[in-house]
Write a protein that holds these residues in place. Structure first.
Motif, mmCIF file in Angstrom:
data_model
loop_
_atom_site.group_PDB
_atom_site.id
_atom_site.type_symbol
_atom_site.label_atom_id
_atom_site.label_comp_id
_atom_site.label_asym_id
_atom_site.label_seq_id
_atom_site.Cartn_x
_atom_site.Cartn_y
_atom_site.Cartn_z
ATOM 1 N N TYR A 256 0.827 -1.202 0.000
ATOM 2 C CA TYR A 256 0.000 0.000 0.000
ATOM 3 C C TYR A 256 0.863 1.256 0.000
ATOM 4 O O TYR A 256 0.498 2.273 -0.597
ATOM 5 C CB TYR A 256 -1.000 0.006 1.165
ATOM 6 C CG TYR A 256 -0.416 0.342 2.516
ATOM 7 C CD1 TYR A 256 -0.391 1.657 2.965
ATOM 8 C CD2 TYR A 256 0.104 -0.643 3.348
ATOM 9 C CE1 TYR A 256 0.142 1.982 4.199
ATOM 10 C CE2 TYR A 256 0.634 -0.334 4.578
ATOM 11 C CZ TYR A 256 0.660 0.978 5.006
ATOM 12 O OH TYR A 256 1.188 1.302 6.230
ATOM 13 N N GLN A 257 2.030 1.208 0.644
ATOM 14 C CA GLN A 257 2.925 2.362 0.645
ATOM 15 C C GLN A 257 3.526 2.593 -0.743
ATOM 16 O O GLN A 257 3.680 3.728 -1.183
ATOM 17 C CB GLN A 257 4.049 2.162 1.669
ATOM 18 C CG GLN A 257 3.544 2.147 3.104
ATOM 19 C CD GLN A 257 4.607 1.693 4.079
ATOM 20 O OE1 GLN A 257 5.297 0.700 3.842
ATOM 21 N NE2 GLN A 257 4.742 2.419 5.179
ATOM 22 N N SER B 231 2.092 1.684 -3.573
ATOM 23 C CA SER B 231 1.019 2.186 -4.450
ATOM 24 C C SER B 231 0.768 3.671 -4.221
ATOM 25 O O SER B 231 0.552 4.420 -5.169
ATOM 26 C CB SER B 231 -0.262 1.370 -4.267
ATOM 27 O OG SER B 231 -0.842 1.607 -3.006
ATOM 28 N N GLU B 232 0.810 4.106 -2.972
ATOM 29 C CA GLU B 232 0.607 5.518 -2.669
ATOM 30 C C GLU B 232 1.751 6.382 -3.197
ATOM 31 O O GLU B 232 1.514 7.459 -3.737
ATOM 32 C CB GLU B 232 0.458 5.728 -1.158
ATOM 33 C CG GLU B 232 -0.841 5.199 -0.596
ATOM 34 C CD GLU B 232 -0.906 5.270 0.917
ATOM 35 O OE1 GLU B 232 0.079 5.717 1.556
ATOM 36 O OE2 GLU B 232 -1.939 4.863 1.466
ATOM 37 N N SER B 233 2.976 5.906 -3.063
ATOM 38 C CA SER B 233 4.112 6.729 -3.485
ATOM 39 C C SER B 233 4.269 6.780 -5.006
ATOM 40 O O SER B 233 4.766 7.769 -5.544
ATOM 41 C CB SER B 233 5.406 6.245 -2.831
ATOM 42 O OG SER B 233 5.738 4.955 -3.269
#
Length: 80
Positions: free
Chosen positions: A23-24, A26-28
């Motif tokens: 998830y990190q 994908s966010e970055s």
């Protein structure tokens, strides 16, 4: 024969080596978590790897990231 990673696969490999979760990543990178999973699977298939740790080792092997870069980043996270 040397297997090459795409630019995106290399980016994700480096983030995995830094300890980022899906998830990190994908966010970055502004992509879906599903796409992150697909890219990780592609990396594992290309190099016949079975774990994220193996991807991290691969990153260090190719010299894309040094241990000093990871330690400095962890210090910044801890300070926040």
């Amino acid at each position: 024969m040397q297997t090459l990673l795409s630019k995106r696969e290399k980016e994700i490999s480096i983030l995995i080596a830094k300890g980022y979760k899906d998830y990190q990543i994908s966010e970055s990178l502004f992509i879906s978590r599903r796409r992150v999973g697909e890219i990780i699977l592609n990396i594992k298939r290309k190099y016949k790897l079975t774990s994220r740790v193996s991807i991290g080792i691969l990153v260090y092997h190719f010299g894309w990231l040094s241990i000093n870069e990871v330690v400095k980043e962890d210090d910044v996270k801890d300070a926040q």
